[in-house]
Design a protein around this motif. Structure first.
Motif, PDB file in Angstrom:
ATOM      1  N   VAL A 121       0.866  -1.295   0.092  1.00  0.00           N
ATOM      2  CA  VAL A 121      -0.064   0.156   0.056  1.00  0.00           C
ATOM      3  C   VAL A 121       0.769   1.159  -0.121  1.00  0.00           C
ATOM      4  CG1 VAL A 121      -1.738   1.031   1.628  1.00  0.00           C
ATOM      5  CG2 VAL A 121      -2.000  -1.026   0.819  1.00  0.00           C
ATOM      6  N   HIS A 122       2.212   1.141   0.206  1.00  0.00           N
ATOM      7  CA  HIS A 122       2.998   2.270   0.164  1.00  0.00           C
ATOM      8  C   HIS A 122       3.106   3.017  -1.437  1.00  0.00           C
ATOM      9  CE1 HIS A 122       7.734   0.888   0.314  1.00  0.00           C
ATOM     10  NE2 HIS A 122       7.031   1.069  -1.119  1.00  0.00           N
ATOM     11  N   HIS A 123       2.599   2.190  -2.414  1.00  0.00           N
ATOM     12  CA  HIS A 123       2.421   2.759  -3.777  1.00  0.00           C
ATOM     13  C   HIS A 123       0.915   3.344  -3.674  1.00  0.00           C
ATOM     14  CE1 HIS A 123       6.126   0.674  -5.234  1.00  0.00           C
ATOM     15  NE2 HIS A 123       5.658  -0.172  -4.325  1.00  0.00           N
ATOM     16  N   MET A 124       0.015   3.248  -2.726  1.00  0.00           N
ATOM     17  CA  MET A 124      -1.195   3.749  -2.787  1.00  0.00           C
ATOM     18  C   MET A 124      -1.644   4.857  -1.768  1.00  0.00           C
ATOM     19  SD  MET A 124      -2.637  -0.164  -3.463  1.00  0.00           S
ATOM     20  CE  MET A 124      -4.365   0.366  -3.446  1.00  0.00           C
ATOM     21  N   TYR A 125      -0.569   5.557  -1.208  1.00  0.00           N
ATOM     22  CA  TYR A 125      -0.773   6.285  -0.168  1.00  0.00           C
ATOM     23  C   TYR A 125      -1.668   7.645  -0.613  1.00  0.00           C
ATOM     24  CZ  TYR A 125       3.116   4.780   2.886  1.00  0.00           C
ATOM     25  OH  TYR A 125       3.880   4.155   3.645  1.00  0.00           O
ATOM     26  N   ALA A 126      -1.834   7.923  -1.866  1.00  0.00           N
ATOM     27  CA  ALA A 126      -2.804   8.813  -2.424  1.00  0.00           C
ATOM     28  C   ALA A 126      -3.893   8.398  -2.801  1.00  0.00           C
ATOM     29  CB  ALA A 126      -1.794   9.604  -3.576  1.00  0.00           C
ATOM     30  N   THR A 127      -4.401   7.376  -2.507  1.00  0.00           N
ATOM     31  CA  THR A 127      -5.836   6.890  -2.877  1.00  0.00           C
ATOM     32  C   THR A 127      -6.877   6.819  -1.823  1.00  0.00           C
ATOM     33  OG1 THR A 127      -5.213   4.656  -2.217  1.00  0.00           O
ATOM     34  CG2 THR A 127      -4.553   5.195  -4.497  1.00  0.00           C
ATOM     35  N   GLY A 128      -6.816   7.330  -0.865  1.00  0.00           N
ATOM     36  CA  GLY A 128      -7.795   7.639   0.289  1.00  0.00           C
ATOM     37  C   GLY A 128      -8.083   6.522   1.076  1.00  0.00           C
ATOM     38  N   ILE A 129      -7.040   5.687   1.365  1.00  0.00           N
ATOM     39  CA  ILE A 129      -7.183   4.445   2.183  1.00  0.00           C
ATOM     40  C   ILE A 129      -7.059   5.157   3.646  1.00  0.00           C
ATOM     41  CG2 ILE A 129      -5.774   2.644   3.228  1.00  0.00           C
ATOM     42  CD1 ILE A 129      -5.055   1.926   0.275  1.00  0.00           C
ATOM     43  N   PRO A 130      -7.813   4.679   4.697  1.00  0.00           N
ATOM     44  CA  PRO A 130      -7.751   5.262   5.992  1.00  0.00           C
ATOM     45  C   PRO A 130      -6.421   5.458   6.673  1.00  0.00           C
ATOM     46  CG  PRO A 130      -9.487   3.491   6.022  1.00  0.00           C
ATOM     47  CD  PRO A 130      -8.605   3.239   4.671  1.00  0.00           C
ATOM     48  N   PRO A 131      -6.152   6.493   7.379  1.00  0.00           N
ATOM     49  CA  PRO A 131      -4.932   7.015   7.710  1.00  0.00           C
ATOM     50  C   PRO A 131      -3.850   6.003   8.457  1.00  0.00           C
ATOM     51  CG  PRO A 131      -6.437   8.360   8.473  1.00  0.00           C
ATOM     52  CD  PRO A 131      -7.232   7.431   7.621  1.00  0.00           C
ATOM     53  N   LEU A 132      -4.823   5.490   9.476  1.00  0.00           N
ATOM     54  CA  LEU A 132      -4.161   4.162  10.368  1.00  0.00           C
ATOM     55  C   LEU A 132      -3.914   3.105   9.463  1.00  0.00           C
ATOM     56  CD1 LEU A 132      -3.425   3.421  13.280  1.00  0.00           C
ATOM     57  CD2 LEU A 132      -5.499   2.315  13.489  1.00  0.00           C
ATOM     58  N   SER A 133      -4.332   2.648   8.543  1.00  0.00           N
ATOM     59  CA  SER A 133      -3.980   1.406   7.404  1.00  0.00           C
ATOM     60  C   SER A 133      -2.840   2.039   6.994  1.00  0.00           C
ATOM     61  CB  SER A 133      -5.019   1.388   6.583  1.00  0.00           C
ATOM     62  OG  SER A 133      -6.425   0.690   7.121  1.00  0.00           O
ATOM     63  N   LEU A 134      -2.768   3.089   6.273  1.00  0.00           N
ATOM     64  CA  LEU A 134      -1.504   3.605   5.662  1.00  0.00           C
ATOM     65  C   LEU A 134      -0.236   3.579   6.686  1.00  0.00           C
ATOM     66  CD1 LEU A 134      -2.462   6.962   3.610  1.00  0.00           C
ATOM     67  CD2 LEU A 134      -2.772   4.539   3.029  1.00  0.00           C
ATOM     68  N   SER A 135      -0.413   3.895   7.767  1.00  0.00           N
ATOM     69  CA  SER A 135       0.634   3.928   8.901  1.00  0.00           C
ATOM     70  C   SER A 135       1.227   2.352   9.245  1.00  0.00           C
ATOM     71  CB  SER A 135       0.012   4.379  10.464  1.00  0.00           C
ATOM     72  OG  SER A 135      -0.439   5.491  10.106  1.00  0.00           O
ATOM     73  N   PHE A 136       0.355   1.375   9.169  1.00  0.00           N
ATOM     74  CA  PHE A 136       0.733  -0.048   9.234  1.00  0.00           C
ATOM     75  C   PHE A 136       2.085  -0.069   8.196  1.00  0.00           C
ATOM     76  CE2 PHE A 136      -3.733  -1.306  10.598  1.00  0.00           C
ATOM     77  CZ  PHE A 136      -3.340  -0.917  12.003  1.00  0.00           C
ATOM     78  N   PHE A 137       1.629   0.319   6.865  1.00  0.00           N
ATOM     79  CA  PHE A 137       2.383  -0.024   5.712  1.00  0.00           C
ATOM     80  C   PHE A 137       3.557   0.882   5.861  1.00  0.00           C
ATOM     81  CE2 PHE A 137      -1.623  -1.670   4.319  1.00  0.00           C
ATOM     82  CZ  PHE A 137      -1.036  -3.002   3.473  1.00  0.00           C
ATOM     83  N   SER A 138       3.401   2.227   6.368  1.00  0.00           N
ATOM     84  CA  SER A 138       4.751   3.166   6.572  1.00  0.00           C
ATOM     85  C   SER A 138       5.665   2.531   7.764  1.00  0.00           C
ATOM     86  CB  SER A 138       3.992   4.421   7.442  1.00  0.00           C
ATOM     87  OG  SER A 138       5.283   5.260   7.176  1.00  0.00           O
ATOM     88  N   ALA A 139       4.949   1.937   8.837  1.00  0.00           N
ATOM     89  CA  ALA A 139       6.009   1.086   9.658  1.00  0.00           C
ATOM     90  C   ALA A 139       6.597   0.117   9.125  1.00  0.00           C
ATOM     91  CB  ALA A 139       4.890   0.740  10.908  1.00  0.00           C
ATOM     92  N   ALA A 140       5.895  -0.784   8.370  1.00  0.00           N
ATOM     93  CA  ALA A 140       6.248  -2.020   7.764  1.00  0.00           C
ATOM     94  C   ALA A 140       7.594  -1.410   6.684  1.00  0.00           C
ATOM     95  CB  ALA A 140       5.512  -2.733   6.972  1.00  0.00           C
ATOM     96  N   SER A 141       7.535  -0.227   6.076  1.00  0.00           N
ATOM     97  CA  SER A 141       8.419   0.265   5.244  1.00  0.00           C
ATOM     98  C   SER A 141       9.821   0.553   5.989  1.00  0.00           C
ATOM     99  CB  SER A 141       7.838   1.372   4.388  1.00  0.00           C
ATOM    100  OG  SER A 141       6.924   1.043   3.852  1.00  0.00           O
ATOM    101  N   PHE A 142       9.545   1.053   7.176  1.00  0.00           N
ATOM    102  CA  PHE A 142      10.614   1.458   7.853  1.00  0.00           C
ATOM    103  C   PHE A 142      11.180  -0.052   8.460  1.00  0.00           C
ATOM    104  CE2 PHE A 142       8.355   5.369   9.118  1.00  0.00           C
ATOM    105  CZ  PHE A 142       9.233   6.068   8.464  1.00  0.00           C
ATOM    106  N   ALA A 143      10.526  -0.802   8.758  1.00  0.00           N
ATOM    107  CA  ALA A 143      10.958  -2.217   9.333  1.00  0.00           C
ATOM    108  C   ALA A 143      12.022  -2.929   8.233  1.00  0.00           C
ATOM    109  CB  ALA A 143       9.877  -3.030   9.726  1.00  0.00           C
ATOM    110  N   VAL A 144      11.485  -2.877   7.096  1.00  0.00           N
ATOM    111  CA  VAL A 144      12.488  -3.610   5.898  1.00  0.00           C
ATOM    112  C   VAL A 144      13.827  -2.943   5.725  1.00  0.00           C
ATOM    113  CG1 VAL A 144      11.536  -2.587   3.888  1.00  0.00           C
ATOM    114  CG2 VAL A 144      11.768  -4.859   3.869  1.00  0.00           C
TER     115      VAL A 144
END
Lengths: 844, 118
Positions: free
Chosen positions: A316-339
């Protein structure tokens, strides 16, 4: 650590007369115009890599055209239509026809030698994958010369690529042309997974496996889980385009974001699918270049496995601008840091290895240093765009173009060129030119940075991606001119490498060339049969620990120094400890895989241009060729009793059940199948979620009486039971009854699936009215494909029983059909539950 | 050859921590998506907003599982066995579990900073 040759060697000298000659005869390759018939992975690997590099150059030329177009503001050299095709074809070819195949090529070429295997277990599958890719890829690329190339971006987002906005065949070229190349990638992945797990030299436990093998194992595992999502996505989009089934049409209950979820569930892991093998190659080359063992082998292996998993939590970090709920975006943001953590571990392991050793200024080392610099910069901007608010600013600008090229060129192209220079002496017998390689490095390093660094700035100034021109006076001119100049310099660097290859690269059987003094087994003396004999391994760098090993191997003092059956063979070992289990007979040259590849490519490409009759003809040719290949080259039975491979080890040449590599291949294929089915279930769940309870199914939807699907489920379950009944009949040798049981299973399956389909149709449900019906008929389509495959497999099995080729011992074909059958029956029942119980059963 | 020699379970077991990560990630994403999609985010559980409670509970459960996997891996043979592969896999399990714990913590902690549905 002790060397591999500690203790008495398995086979004494002198070796019997004729042993080597017989081995050479078994592995002798076809000459002249029959060269496509060869299946040896050492040969296929070189062809594969050469073809991938050809696509790299072709896609690079398209990039140059784009840079010329953007070199001045308001340029009208290339119109927007062609520009759209250029960037779509550039991205598609680079990702699907260059990057993944290049890594598979390195795998199928290097792994047999690195694992000291004669070959991987399914060389004909690799050869089929290569020819399907080469033929289909070239036809696909040629579409740009007819203005028919895809033009919706490499990710093909609907509704832009729906029939309404892309009425031509351009999008179909992508969907069908690339679709079967995905199948080719999966075929290669199956070969690589099973080769790594079952063809390692004795003693090469998982703890002593070359780090490149770890990387390729994760790479292939990721293909198994990632590619099904894009395969399912392409099926849905093509069904929508061809038959108006509205999966992505919002006005009929569909949702374009469904495509983005499916595509990026593949697309983000794809980045790591490309990067991890490159990282594995760096971890192999670096120790040789600095004369020090890789620092933190275990942690690097962990980093590869960890990255493989975490990369599936980033889509979903390719879909940040698609209107997905902000908390859901945060999960993917955190996973992007973790990787970034496992990637950082690898980077520190490389830096530490360099610090421990004495680096040499060789060409591979230069490219590795360039890789570290460029890739780390790309990784840092990756962390920047993992931050949601920053990504909203940079989204769809040239900043993203800069980031992704830093990651992909730094993380994949530079290591691949390092690998090219490092391993070129293996097939060629001599290194490439150091002078030309050094020149190429500096041209590429300067050119790439000059091309892409300014794009960070032009992107932050607001220059959008995928727009064919820009107005003067916005401050963008200078940055674009610098980028274009850089692209020309980088192209010169590639030209120098191509020239070096033309001048200095000729495939030959070398005689133990190891110019850099590497420590791993691919540098053993090699012939067309790979290493003459297979050593027992007791360390990570056997050649460093036992300098006498190459000569012992060459003389045939280790395991299996000849051919035990007069045919091509490969040693199969256990997956953890690599203890020898059996000697598998593998196929030699033949035309079947070439004809099957032509048939497969022709089938998909004919569908693209809507020549259905031609597609049917090509499909029939492909299936016939595959059946011929199976009939003549698989399940040969115990043609010999146990054979002596040396050291007192006597092994069978035919096994069945859980140890047989054929069963492993079927199991991996069924995992692919299962992931596609999971994507199918996701499609139902997603459309229900976005549609709302009231709209999915929409009010007034006609649904069948529950009795019909219940009957269908009973028939399918009975079909599974009939196939189970065939097993004890086989054990008792009742061939006639077994044929009856197998045919009964087929009839029951077809009746069950047919009854379900008929009930839906008779109830009045249609796939074109709403996404609900479309999703249900997509499920039916998928079950129908399995019914077709089950029919072909059953008839093939019956033919083999009739010909006396199946008996209580020789039963591999039966075991594989039964495994597929069990999966098909369970999947059919799950599909029926999805159709008839979800969401009504859950929410009633 | 023994079933043990043919099996792949120990290698898959070495990724147990990452499998827990995947389940946790899928669960919290799904929970938030359904809650936002179906307008359930305003519901309360134990007097607290339902989404943070569910996500923190799932995170605590995942971390407990990871602790269990890590402790089990530490009990594995520390002395190298015949080929050292079991020892290697135990260390691999520990390392992947640590990485999974870090990722689970980061992802779960997001609920303390960001509202569920915007």
């Amino acid at each position: 650590m002790s060397g591999p040759s500690a203790g008495p060697l398995p086979n004494p000298l002198p070796r019997p007369d004729g042993e080597l000659a017989a081995l050479e005869r078994a592995w002798e390759g076809p000459r002249g115009w029959r060269f496509p018939t060869e299946v040896n992975n050492a040969w296929i690997g070189v062809l594969y890599l050469g073809t991938a590099l050809l696509f790299f150059v072709l896609a690079g030329l398209l990039a140059l055209l784009m840079r010329v177009q953007l070199s001045v503001a308001g340029n009208d050299l290339i119109g927007h239509d062609l520009y759209n095709q250029l960037f779509t074809t550039h991205g598609t070819v680079m990702m699907f026809l260059f990057a993944v195949p290049a890594m598979e090529a390195m795998g199928v070429y290097l792994l047999p030698a690195m694992l000291a295997a004669r070959d991987l277990p399914f060389p004909r599958l690799s050869a089929f994958a290569y020819w399907a890719y080469a033929i289909g890829g070239l036809v696909f690329f040629s579409s740009i010369f007819y203005g028919a190339a895809p033009d919706g971006g490499w990710f093909m987002n609907p509704p832009l690529t729906s029939k309404q906005y892309s009425p031509g065949v351009n999008a179909d070229f992508w969907l069908l042309g690339i679709g079967f190349i995905e199948i080719s990638a999966i075929a290669g992945a199956i070969e690589i997974i099973i080769g790594i797990l079952r063809n390692r030299a004795p003693g090469m436990t998982l703890a002593r496996m070359p780090i490149f093998a770890w990387a390729m194992l994760v790479f292939a595992g990721m293909i198994v889980f990632a590619f099904p999502a894009v395969i399912w996505g392409t099926i849905l989009l093509e069904l929508e385009r061809a038959f108006d089934w509205p999966f992505f049409r919002a006005e009929r209950g569909g949702d374009p974001l469904l495509w983005q979820h499916l595509f990026w569930f593949f697309g983000h892991p794809e980045v790591y699918i490309i990067f991890l093998p490159a990282a594995g190659m760096v971890s192999m080359i670096l120790p040789t270049m600095v004369r020090a063992r890789l620092l933190g082998y275990g942690l690097v292996a962990m980093a590869l496995v960890g990255t493989g998993f975490l990369s599936f939590g980033l889509w979903v970090h390719h879909m940040y601008a698609t209107g997905i709920p902000p908390l859901s975006l945060s999960f993917f943001s955190a996973a992007s840091f973790a990787v970034a953590v496992p990637t950082g571990i690898q980077v520190f392991a490389w830096i530490g290895t360099i610090a421990l050793g004495r680096p040499r200024a060789e060409v591979p080392m230069l490219f590795i240093l360039g890789f570290l610099f460029i890739f780390v910069l790309g990784g840092l901007t990756g962390v920047m765009v993992a931050v949601v608010p920053f990504d909203w600013q940079a989204h769809d600008t040239h900043f993203i173009v800069a980031h992704l090229h830093y990651v992909l060129i730094g993380g994949m192209v530079f290591p691949l060129i390092a690998a090219l220079y490092y391993w070129a002496p293996l097939p060629a017998g001599r290194p490439l030119s150091k002078r030309l390689g050094t020149t190429a490095f500096w041209l590429l390093f300067l050119g790439i940075n000059l091309t892409f660094f300014p794009m960070h700035i032009s992107g932050l100034m607001g220059m959008p991606r995928r727009i064919y021109t820009y107005p003067a006076g916005m401050g963008l001119d200078l940055w674009n001119q610098l980028s274009t100049a850089g692209a020309v310099i980088a192209a010169a660097g590639i030209a120098v490498i191509v020239w070096d290859l033309i001048r200095n690269f000729r495939v030959t059987n070398h005689a133990g060339v190891n110019p850099d003094g590497a420590g791993t087994l691919e540098w053993l003396p090699q012939g067309s049969y790979a290493a003459r004999s297979i050593p027992r391994v007791s360390s990570l760098e056997p050649l460093w620990d036992d300098p006498a090993l190459p000569e012992q191997v060459r003389q045939g003092q280790h395991f299996l120094p000849g051919t035990a059956t007069g045919r091509r063979e490969t040693l199969v070992t256990s997956p953890l400890e690599a203890e020898p289990q059996y000697v598998a007979i593998i196929p030699g040259p033949g035309w079947a895989h070439v004809i099957a590849a032509i048939g497969t490519a022709g089938f998909f490409l004919s569908l693209t241009v809507e020549l259905v009759w031609l597609a049917a003809a090509f499909g029939a040719v492909a299936v016939a060729a595959m059946l011929h290949w199976l009939w003549t080259g698989t399940d040969l039975g115990p043609i010999r009793d146990q054979v002596d491979i040396g050291g007192g080890l006597r092994l069978p040449v035919y096994v069945t059940g859980r140890e047989a590599v054929g069963q492993w291949a079927m199991a991996v294929l069924l995992i692919v199948d299962g992931v596609i089915f999971a994507c199918l279930a996701f499609t139902h769940g997603y459309l229900w979620l976005v549609g709302g309870d009231a709209a999915w199914p929409p009010a007034g939807t006609a649904l069948p009486d529950p009795a019909a699907p219940a009957l269908a489920a009973v028939l399918v379950a009975a079909s599974g039971g009939a196939m189970r009944l065939a097993e004890p009949l086989l054990r008792r040798g009742h061939s006639g009854l077994m044929i009856l049981a197998v045919l009964a299973a087929l009839v029951l399956l077809l009746l069950g699936l047919g009854a379900d389909l008929l009930a839906l149709w008779r109830a009045g449900l249609r796939p074109t009215a709403h996404s609900f019906g479309a999703a249900i008929y997509a499920n039916q389509f998928w079950q129908g494909l399995h019914a077709a495959a089950a029919t072909v497999m059953t008839l093939y099995l019956v033919a083999r029983i009739g010909a006396g080729l199946i008996d209580p011992v020789r039963r591999l074909t039966f075991d594989n059909v039964r495994l597929f059958w069990s999966y098909t029956a369970v999947q059919a029942l799950a599909g029926m539950a999805l159709t008839h119980l979800f969401p009504r059963g859950l929410w009633a | 050859m023994s079933g043990r020699a043919a099996g792949l379970a120990p290698l898959i077991g070495a990724t147990a921590g990452l499998i827990v990560w995947a389940l946790h990630f899928g669960a919290i994403y799904l929970a938030n998506a359904i809650a936002c999609g179906r307008g359930l985010a305003g519901h309360r559980l134990f007097g607290q907003p339902i989404i943070p409670v569910l996500i923190l509970a799932a995170t605590a459960l995942a971390l407990l599982l990871l602790l269990g996997i890590g402790m089990r891996a530490r009990r594995r043979p520390r002395v190298r066995d015949g080929a050292g592969v079991r020892h290697f896999l135990a260390r691999l399990t520990l390392a992947t579990t640590l990485l999974a714990a870090l990722a689970v913590t980061w992802e779960g902690a997001a609920v303390l900073l960001v509202g569920p549905c915007g």
